[in-house]
Design a protein around this motif. Sequence first.
Motif, PDB file in Angstrom:
ATOM      1  N   PRO A  55      26.378  51.142   2.272  1.00 48.73           N
ATOM      2  CA  PRO A  55      25.566  52.228   1.724  1.00 48.73           C
ATOM      3  C   PRO A  55      24.235  51.667   1.213  1.00 48.73           C
ATOM      4  O   PRO A  55      24.169  50.494   0.834  1.00 48.73           O
ATOM      5  CB  PRO A  55      26.432  52.743   0.569  1.00 48.73           C
ATOM      6  CG  PRO A  55      27.273  51.569   0.164  1.00 48.73           C
ATOM      7  CD  PRO A  55      27.506  50.773   1.410  1.00 48.73           C
ATOM      8  N   PRO A  56      23.163  52.455   1.190  1.00 52.05           N
ATOM      9  CA  PRO A  56      23.117  53.844   1.665  1.00 52.05           C
ATOM     10  C   PRO A  56      22.659  53.962   3.115  1.00 52.05           C
ATOM     11  O   PRO A  56      22.535  55.061   3.632  1.00 52.05           O
ATOM     12  CB  PRO A  56      22.076  54.465   0.733  1.00 52.05           C
ATOM     13  CG  PRO A  56      21.098  53.344   0.513  1.00 52.05           C
ATOM     14  CD  PRO A  56      21.915  52.078   0.479  1.00 52.05           C
TER      15      PRO A  56
ATOM     16  N   THR B  62      24.067  52.798   5.980  1.00 50.90           N
ATOM     17  CA  THR B  62      25.151  52.750   6.982  1.00 50.90           C
ATOM     18  C   THR B  62      24.947  51.622   7.985  1.00 50.90           C
ATOM     19  O   THR B  62      25.204  51.783   9.175  1.00 50.90           O
ATOM     20  CB  THR B  62      25.308  54.092   7.732  1.00 50.90           C
ATOM     21  OG1 THR B  62      24.142  54.351   8.537  1.00 50.90           O
ATOM     22  CG2 THR B  62      25.555  55.236   6.772  1.00 50.90           C
TER      23      THR B  62
END
Length: 319
Positions: free
Chosen positions: A78-79, A81
Amino acid sequence: MKNFYTLAAFAAGANALVPRGGSCCFHLDASGGMTGSVGQLSDGQNRIGDNSLSPAQFCISSDGSITDGNGRGCILTPPTTQFQCDTGATPTPGFSVSSSGMLEFNGSPDFIACETGQNGGANIHTTNSSALGQCEKIMLNADSCSAPPAPPAPTSNNCQTTLTSGNFEFPHLIVPIDSKSPDTAFGTQFNGTVTSTISSIFNFDIPQSDSGKSCSLVFFFPELKDLVTSSFSFSGDGQIDFAELSKPADTKTTFNNAPSVSQDLGDITVSPGHSFVVSTFSCPAGQAVAFEMKNAGSTNLNFFQDFNPSPIGLFITVC
């Protein structure tokens, strides 16, 4: 042109995933906006386009989680991916390898590759965001882990030779192979082709919902005047040999590495205006199966596979 995109969307949306047990290991190659093998930095970041990196090995378990060749858990950080593998990390579940060999996350084969500015390399992500730089859409092909089909058991009663919603399976991959270009991979196509040197392999993903049902492999060959959104060219004696293969093809299949024949289904002399039941068998539910059409005489046939009236091409009907 609209029909081509409709057909592609239909095929992609219906693509079933291959169930697997235990662990299976593979390498990844990217296609699309960026191409090349997936390598790995020493810290576990997975990169495309950095030629200084050797191809990385990954292993997928039955719960859809991936570890790398060093045993590190592969996660989506995160954030952003970002797809990377970290020491001590619990791997992210939800990955799978489709019957055509594509790595998928939560059923989608779509990934993005975003430039890092280092050695021409790009990181891999599942979603785009404003925090990322220049990105391209890609797909990731695994060089193994597609589950082989179990040989279908023959049955005596043929299914229908008409297509109605819910009673047929459409091929999710059509791959031509050419003995004149034995090492060329032509990838998936919209057309089926049979000539003196070219044969076509058709992959079908049979859903679990077909368990306990019968399946018929049917070649639909209407007259040209009955086609609305398709067409074909045809000459020669019409003799075609149909065969079941030992495993599905993928986008890298060539004449030289094509799957072997597990069962020859015989020669059929085809002609426009007819439908031909090639074989009927117990549906191999939850599996992928592949069939080949090749010349058995002097046939030259090229057709746009289409389920619109009148349907043309190789289908599996279910009853």
